[in-house]
Design an enzyme around this catalytic site. Structure first.
Site, PDB file in Angstrom:
ATOM      1  N   SER A  54       0.846  -1.187   0.000  1.00 43.23           N
ATOM      2  CA  SER A  54       0.000   0.000   0.000  1.00 43.23           C
ATOM      3  C   SER A  54       0.888   1.247   0.000  1.00 43.23           C
ATOM      4  O   SER A  54       1.711   1.405  -0.898  1.00 43.23           O
ATOM      5  CB  SER A  54      -0.967  -0.052   1.193  1.00 43.23           C
ATOM      6  OG  SER A  54      -2.033   0.861   1.034  1.00 43.23           O
ATOM      7  N   ASP A 199      -6.078  -3.186  -2.568  1.00 50.03           N
ATOM      8  CA  ASP A 199      -4.960  -2.921  -1.672  1.00 50.03           C
ATOM      9  C   ASP A 199      -4.275  -4.184  -1.143  1.00 50.03           C
ATOM     10  O   ASP A 199      -4.931  -5.097  -0.626  1.00 50.03           O
ATOM     11  CB  ASP A 199      -5.499  -2.109  -0.493  1.00 50.03           C
ATOM     12  CG  ASP A 199      -4.431  -1.323   0.221  1.00 50.03           C
ATOM     13  OD1 ASP A 199      -3.502  -1.942   0.749  1.00 50.03           O
ATOM     14  OD2 ASP A 199      -4.542  -0.085   0.268  1.00 50.03           O
TER      15      ASP A 199
END
Length: 292
Positions: A54, A199
């Protein structure tokens, strides 16, 4: 939550730098930590392996591009050097978090949880994917994978299966980083080929287990991950010397109530730099020789 096993990505070397997720504030904070470490005598920017999840993938890609500490820091603290960041409109972080917690409460199987999170992401109206993608074109000063190993995890939004991308995966670096940063319910899933991804933090906000086999591991994580202790224990049981830097009270205060806000960059970078300086002597000792 336990982590699923992933197909092993063979990477060799001695030192690994693991960078976790944490939004725009987390990017700035991690860079601040790395700069503070370097100024304090613990330059870890040349790690043999970079693992970025991320927000951490954005940082790892910049580190892999060979940016100097001064350049990294200026890109977070100098308004003239900062890239454009979207501020999500009409999005409630609290609502998204509540939805995530509800999905985890309703299911015990990790693949099912990730698949449900993916369905939530696919059903949520966000900014257009193309406009969000442009943010990453600005974030990353170099759009090619670095020569040294960089590992970027993401999650298939439809199947819930995690993936790990490297320069040998055939996925463009900007695509990989954008996908790893696609927070469900906040940002659009990212299309790679004919598959949409979310993500990498949906597998783990840190993914420190991907540094298995390395002798010295530094984990820099702005957000606490409930699986981190087990990941670190696994690395240490295998003989690695592991240091972990988590955001302290001053850093959390710098993040504020919205870690996605571009306004958090300066304060977060400064707080991270202070933490890096404070941790530098211990990290330098372990990075060089592997102390206790």
């Amino acid at each position: 939550m336990a982590l699923d096993d992933l197909r092993e990505v063979t990477v060799t070397g001695r030192t690994a730098l693991v960078l976790g997720g944490g939004g725009v504030a987390g990017i700035a904070w991690e860079i601040g930590v790395l700069v503070g470490l370097a100024e304090g005598g613990a330059d870890v920017l040349g790690a043999d392996l970079l693992v970025g999840t991320s927000a951490g993938s954005s940082v790892a890609a910049q580190v892999g591009a060979g940016l100097s500490p001064d350049e990294l820091y200026a890109r977070q603290t100098d308004p003239a050097r900062q890239n454009h960041e979207f501020v999500p409109q009409g999005v409630s972080l609290e609502r998204v978090w509540e939805r995530m917690l509800q999905i985890q409460a309703d299911h015990s199987d990790m693949t099912t949880i990730r698949r449900e999170v993916g369905a939530f992401a696919l059903a949520t109206e966000t900014v257009p994917e193309k406009e969000r993608y442009a943010v990453f074109e600005g974030r990353l000063p170099v759009h090619e994978w670095p020569e040294r190993p960089l590992v970027v995890p993401a999650v298939n939004a439809t199947t819930g299966e995690p993936v790990i991308w490297t320069k040998d995966s055939g996925v463009p670096l900007v695509d990989a980083v954008a996908a790893s940063c696609a927070v469900p319910g906040i940002w659009p899933p990212v299309t790679v080929g004919d598959v949409r991804y979310i993500d990498g933090g949906i597998r783990s906000m840190v993914n420190a287990d991907l540094a298995a086999g390395f002798e010295r591991v530094l984990v820099v994580a702005p957000l606490v991950d409930p699986t981190l202790d087990a990941q670190v224990a696994g690395l240490r049981d295998a003989g690695a010397v592991v240091d972990v830097i988590l955001a302290d009270e001053a850093s959390v205060a710098a993040f504020g109530t919205d870690p996605l806000s571009p306004e958090t960059r300066g304060p977060s970078a400064e707080a991270g730099k202070a933490q890096g300086l404070a941790a530098a002597s211990v990290v330098a000792e372990h990075w060089a020789a592997g102390g206790a």
